[in-house]
Design a protein around this motif. Structure first.
Motif, PDB file in Angstrom:
ATOM      1  N   ILE A   1     -18.606  -9.197  31.064  1.00  0.00           N
ATOM      2  CA  ILE A   1     -20.162  -8.996  31.521  1.00  0.00           C
ATOM      3  C   ILE A   1     -20.157  -7.473  32.132  1.00  0.00           C
ATOM      4  O   ILE A   1     -19.380  -7.222  33.069  1.00  0.00           O
ATOM      5  CB  ILE A   1     -20.606  -9.866  32.534  1.00  0.00           C
ATOM      6  CG1 ILE A   1     -20.752 -11.180  31.839  1.00  0.00           C
ATOM      7  CG2 ILE A   1     -21.977  -9.547  33.003  1.00  0.00           C
ATOM      8  CD1 ILE A   1     -21.805 -11.366  30.568  1.00  0.00           C
ATOM      9  N   GLU A   2     -21.058  -6.878  31.729  1.00  0.00           N
ATOM     10  CA  GLU A   2     -21.206  -5.465  32.338  1.00  0.00           C
ATOM     11  C   GLU A   2     -22.069  -5.154  33.347  1.00  0.00           C
ATOM     12  O   GLU A   2     -22.081  -4.266  34.185  1.00  0.00           O
ATOM     13  CB  GLU A   2     -21.558  -4.311  31.064  1.00  0.00           C
ATOM     14  CG  GLU A   2     -20.442  -4.236  30.066  1.00  0.00           C
ATOM     15  CD  GLU A   2     -20.877  -3.477  29.005  1.00  0.00           C
ATOM     16  OE1 GLU A   2     -22.018  -2.826  28.762  1.00  0.00           O
ATOM     17  OE2 GLU A   2     -20.230  -3.446  27.892  1.00  0.00           O
ATOM     18  N   ARG A   3     -22.940  -6.088  33.269  1.00  0.00           N
ATOM     19  CA  ARG A   3     -24.404  -6.029  34.412  1.00  0.00           C
ATOM     20  C   ARG A   3     -24.587  -7.338  34.770  1.00  0.00           C
ATOM     21  O   ARG A   3     -24.872  -8.214  34.141  1.00  0.00           O
ATOM     22  CB  ARG A   3     -25.453  -5.320  33.750  1.00  0.00           C
ATOM     23  CG  ARG A   3     -26.600  -4.742  35.047  1.00  0.00           C
ATOM     24  CD  ARG A   3     -27.555  -4.157  33.982  1.00  0.00           C
ATOM     25  NE  ARG A   3     -28.798  -5.139  33.589  1.00  0.00           N
ATOM     26  CZ  ARG A   3     -29.169  -5.031  32.315  1.00  0.00           C
ATOM     27  NH1 ARG A   3     -29.263  -4.045  31.764  1.00  0.00           N
ATOM     28  NH2 ARG A   3     -29.980  -5.956  31.952  1.00  0.00           N
ATOM     29  N   ILE A   4     -24.806  -7.550  36.169  1.00  0.00           N
ATOM     30  CA  ILE A   4     -25.465  -8.602  36.802  1.00  0.00           C
ATOM     31  C   ILE A   4     -26.709  -8.364  37.278  1.00  0.00           C
ATOM     32  O   ILE A   4     -26.954  -7.663  38.219  1.00  0.00           O
ATOM     33  CB  ILE A   4     -24.561  -9.306  37.834  1.00  0.00           C
ATOM     34  CG1 ILE A   4     -23.335  -9.499  37.352  1.00  0.00           C
ATOM     35  CG2 ILE A   4     -25.072 -10.452  38.525  1.00  0.00           C
ATOM     36  CD1 ILE A   4     -22.225  -9.658  38.451  1.00  0.00           C
ATOM     37  N   ASP A   5     -27.923  -9.144  36.935  1.00  0.00           N
ATOM     38  CA  ASP A   5     -28.922  -8.828  37.541  1.00  0.00           C
ATOM     39  C   ASP A   5     -29.591  -9.827  38.297  1.00  0.00           C
ATOM     40  O   ASP A   5     -29.139 -11.393  38.052  1.00  0.00           O
ATOM     41  CB  ASP A   5     -30.217  -8.833  36.275  1.00  0.00           C
ATOM     42  CG  ASP A   5     -30.022  -7.964  35.535  1.00  0.00           C
ATOM     43  OD1 ASP A   5     -29.638  -6.788  35.952  1.00  0.00           O
ATOM     44  OD2 ASP A   5     -30.469  -7.973  34.341  1.00  0.00           O
ATOM     45  N   ILE A   6     -30.342  -9.743  39.345  1.00  0.00           N
ATOM     46  CA  ILE A   6     -31.012 -10.938  40.153  1.00  0.00           C
ATOM     47  C   ILE A   6     -32.446 -10.504  40.638  1.00  0.00           C
ATOM     48  O   ILE A   6     -32.778  -9.246  40.704  1.00  0.00           O
ATOM     49  CB  ILE A   6     -30.009 -10.989  41.531  1.00  0.00           C
ATOM     50  CG1 ILE A   6     -30.336 -12.181  42.293  1.00  0.00           C
ATOM     51  CG2 ILE A   6     -29.909  -9.794  42.218  1.00  0.00           C
ATOM     52  CD1 ILE A   6     -29.417 -12.624  43.375  1.00  0.00           C
ATOM     53  N   GLY A   7     -33.228 -11.471  40.720  1.00  0.00           N
ATOM     54  CA  GLY A   7     -34.533 -11.199  41.304  1.00  0.00           C
ATOM     55  C   GLY A   7     -34.939 -12.170  42.669  1.00  0.00           C
ATOM     56  O   GLY A   7     -34.421 -13.159  42.771  1.00  0.00           O
TER      57      GLY A   7
ATOM     58  N   ASN B   1     -26.951 -13.425  29.094  1.00  0.00           N
ATOM     59  CA  ASN B   1     -27.935 -12.920  28.212  1.00  0.00           C
ATOM     60  C   ASN B   1     -27.461 -12.108  27.077  1.00  0.00           C
ATOM     61  O   ASN B   1     -26.304 -11.848  27.185  1.00  0.00           O
ATOM     62  CB  ASN B   1     -29.228 -12.223  29.014  1.00  0.00           C
ATOM     63  CG  ASN B   1     -29.359 -13.079  30.119  1.00  0.00           C
ATOM     64  OD1 ASN B   1     -29.942 -14.021  30.043  1.00  0.00           O
ATOM     65  ND2 ASN B   1     -29.463 -12.686  31.367  1.00  0.00           N
ATOM     66  N   GLU B   2     -27.917 -11.537  26.253  1.00  0.00           N
ATOM     67  CA  GLU B   2     -27.484 -10.715  25.213  1.00  0.00           C
ATOM     68  C   GLU B   2     -27.217  -9.468  25.876  1.00  0.00           C
ATOM     69  O   GLU B   2     -27.393  -8.958  27.153  1.00  0.00           O
ATOM     70  CB  GLU B   2     -28.470 -10.420  24.012  1.00  0.00           C
ATOM     71  CG  GLU B   2     -28.912 -11.866  23.331  1.00  0.00           C
ATOM     72  CD  GLU B   2     -30.162 -11.519  22.327  1.00  0.00           C
ATOM     73  OE1 GLU B   2     -30.086 -10.255  21.891  1.00  0.00           O
ATOM     74  OE2 GLU B   2     -30.506 -12.338  21.746  1.00  0.00           O
ATOM     75  N   GLY B   3     -26.275  -8.639  25.271  1.00  0.00           N
ATOM     76  CA  GLY B   3     -25.829  -7.289  25.667  1.00  0.00           C
ATOM     77  C   GLY B   3     -24.879  -7.451  26.876  1.00  0.00           C
ATOM     78  O   GLY B   3     -25.174  -6.482  27.520  1.00  0.00           O
ATOM     79  N   ASN B   4     -24.055  -8.334  27.018  1.00  0.00           N
ATOM     80  CA  ASN B   4     -23.006  -8.498  27.950  1.00  0.00           C
ATOM     81  C   ASN B   4     -23.530  -8.223  29.411  1.00  0.00           C
ATOM     82  O   ASN B   4     -23.115  -7.565  30.361  1.00  0.00           O
ATOM     83  CB  ASN B   4     -22.110  -7.154  27.997  1.00  0.00           C
ATOM     84  CG  ASN B   4     -21.247  -7.456  26.681  1.00  0.00           C
ATOM     85  OD1 ASN B   4     -20.784  -8.608  26.229  1.00  0.00           O
ATOM     86  ND2 ASN B   4     -20.884  -6.297  25.906  1.00  0.00           N
ATOM     87  N   GLN B   5     -24.712  -9.084  29.662  1.00  0.00           N
ATOM     88  CA  GLN B   5     -25.454  -9.002  30.695  1.00  0.00           C
ATOM     89  C   GLN B   5     -25.732 -10.547  31.259  1.00  0.00           C
ATOM     90  O   GLN B   5     -25.868 -11.376  30.362  1.00  0.00           O
ATOM     91  CB  GLN B   5     -26.869  -8.308  30.678  1.00  0.00           C
ATOM     92  CG  GLN B   5     -27.831  -8.144  31.927  1.00  0.00           C
ATOM     93  CD  GLN B   5     -28.828  -9.498  31.865  1.00  0.00           C
ATOM     94  OE1 GLN B   5     -29.211  -9.940  30.869  1.00  0.00           O
ATOM     95  NE2 GLN B   5     -29.262 -10.010  33.231  1.00  0.00           N
ATOM     96  N   ALA B   6     -25.688 -10.770  32.427  1.00  0.00           N
ATOM     97  CA  ALA B   6     -25.943 -11.975  33.321  1.00  0.00           C
ATOM     98  C   ALA B   6     -26.569 -11.900  34.418  1.00  0.00           C
ATOM     99  O   ALA B   6     -26.852 -10.792  35.061  1.00  0.00           O
ATOM    100  CB  ALA B   6     -24.621 -12.592  33.856  1.00  0.00           C
ATOM    101  N   THR B   7     -27.762 -12.978  34.511  1.00  0.00           N
ATOM    102  CA  THR B   7     -28.385 -13.020  35.489  1.00  0.00           C
ATOM    103  C   THR B   7     -27.867 -14.031  36.550  1.00  0.00           C
ATOM    104  O   THR B   7     -27.648 -15.256  36.197  1.00  0.00           O
ATOM    105  CB  THR B   7     -29.990 -13.508  35.253  1.00  0.00           C
ATOM    106  OG1 THR B   7     -30.309 -12.654  34.332  1.00  0.00           O
ATOM    107  CG2 THR B   7     -30.720 -13.577  36.112  1.00  0.00           C
ATOM    108  N   LEU B   8     -27.601 -13.689  37.825  1.00  0.00           N
ATOM    109  CA  LEU B   8     -27.330 -14.671  38.894  1.00  0.00           C
ATOM    110  C   LEU B   8     -28.512 -15.309  39.473  1.00  0.00           C
ATOM    111  O   LEU B   8     -29.705 -14.672  39.943  1.00  0.00           O
ATOM    112  CB  LEU B   8     -26.625 -13.615  39.953  1.00  0.00           C
ATOM    113  CG  LEU B   8     -26.141 -14.497  41.135  1.00  0.00           C
ATOM    114  CD1 LEU B   8     -25.118 -15.441  40.890  1.00  0.00           C
ATOM    115  CD2 LEU B   8     -25.554 -13.518  42.272  1.00  0.00           C
ATOM    116  N   GLU B   9     -28.575 -16.579  39.429  1.00  0.00           N
ATOM    117  CA  GLU B   9     -29.667 -17.205  40.131  1.00  0.00           C
ATOM    118  C   GLU B   9     -29.247 -18.265  41.347  1.00  0.00           C
ATOM    119  O   GLU B   9     -28.018 -18.756  41.238  1.00  0.00           O
ATOM    120  CB  GLU B   9     -30.153 -17.992  39.032  1.00  0.00           C
ATOM    121  CG  GLU B   9     -31.019 -17.077  37.967  1.00  0.00           C
ATOM    122  CD  GLU B   9     -31.742 -17.938  36.794  1.00  0.00           C
ATOM    123  OE1 GLU B   9     -31.758 -19.063  36.817  1.00  0.00           O
ATOM    124  OE2 GLU B   9     -32.342 -17.259  35.990  1.00  0.00           O
TER     125      GLU B   9
END
Length: 182
Positions: free
Chosen positions: A130-136, A92-100
């Protein structure tokens, strides 16, 4: 390119474990691994194709093909030549990724393969700045929440969605210090 081995960990596991970036020819097997892995969660939380069609338990190769075409990175975890796990990174934008779609087939759970995936996700993310990894995840899935917390993820927030029969818990791993020092 499907045979490109990104990571190899013969020292940690008795059989050769590799993580490979997936291409079109791998998607049918990947979808099967995801379905088998997510079926246990679907059973635990009474998820069906009618009340939660986007759950991994109902993933088809065509869904993964769409993800691949969007530029998402799809990876398989292999025990020898057999795919036993899967994960997807969405940048994603802003050096962020989502782990799915982190998945390990049930017979191979409890053998530290999930931690191996999370370590490699961290390594890939750091290499890609990447500075941050998000997950839901499903908020009520306490075991999974605690597992992510043990692996460094922090709870950010939770949210209800009209199209989902559960509340989503958002968690993240901040890599700022690791990225800037690495």
């Amino acid at each position: 390119m499907a045979d490109l081995v990104l990571f190899n960990s013969e020292q940690l596991f008795p059989k050769k474990i590799t993580i490979q970036r997936l291409v079109d020819v791998d998607l049918e097997i990947a979808a099967q691994v995801i379905r088998e892995s997510f079926a246990t969660v679907a059973d635990d939380f009474d998820l069906t194709i009618d009340n939660c069609p986007t759950n991994g338990a109902f993933t088809q190769a065509k869904h993964l093909k769409i993800d691949l075409e969007k530029g998402n990175q799809l990876f398989g975890l292999y025990l020898g030549k057999k795919m036993i796990g899967f994960f997807e990174l969405v940048y994603n934008e802003g050096n962020q990724a989502t782990l799915e779609k982190v998945a390990i087939i049930p017979p191979e759970r409890g053998k530290k393969y999930g931690e191996f995936i999370l370590d490699k996700v961290r390594e890939i993310a750091k290499n890609d700045h990447i500075e941050r990894i998000d997950i839901g995840i499903i908020k009520e899935n306490i075991r999974l929440k605690e597992w992510y917390q043990r692996n460094g993820y922090q709870i950010v927030r939770s949210q209800n969605f009209a199209h989902l029969p559960f509340e989503v818990l958002y968690m993240q791993l901040n890599l700022n210090n690791e990225v800037s020092s690495g």
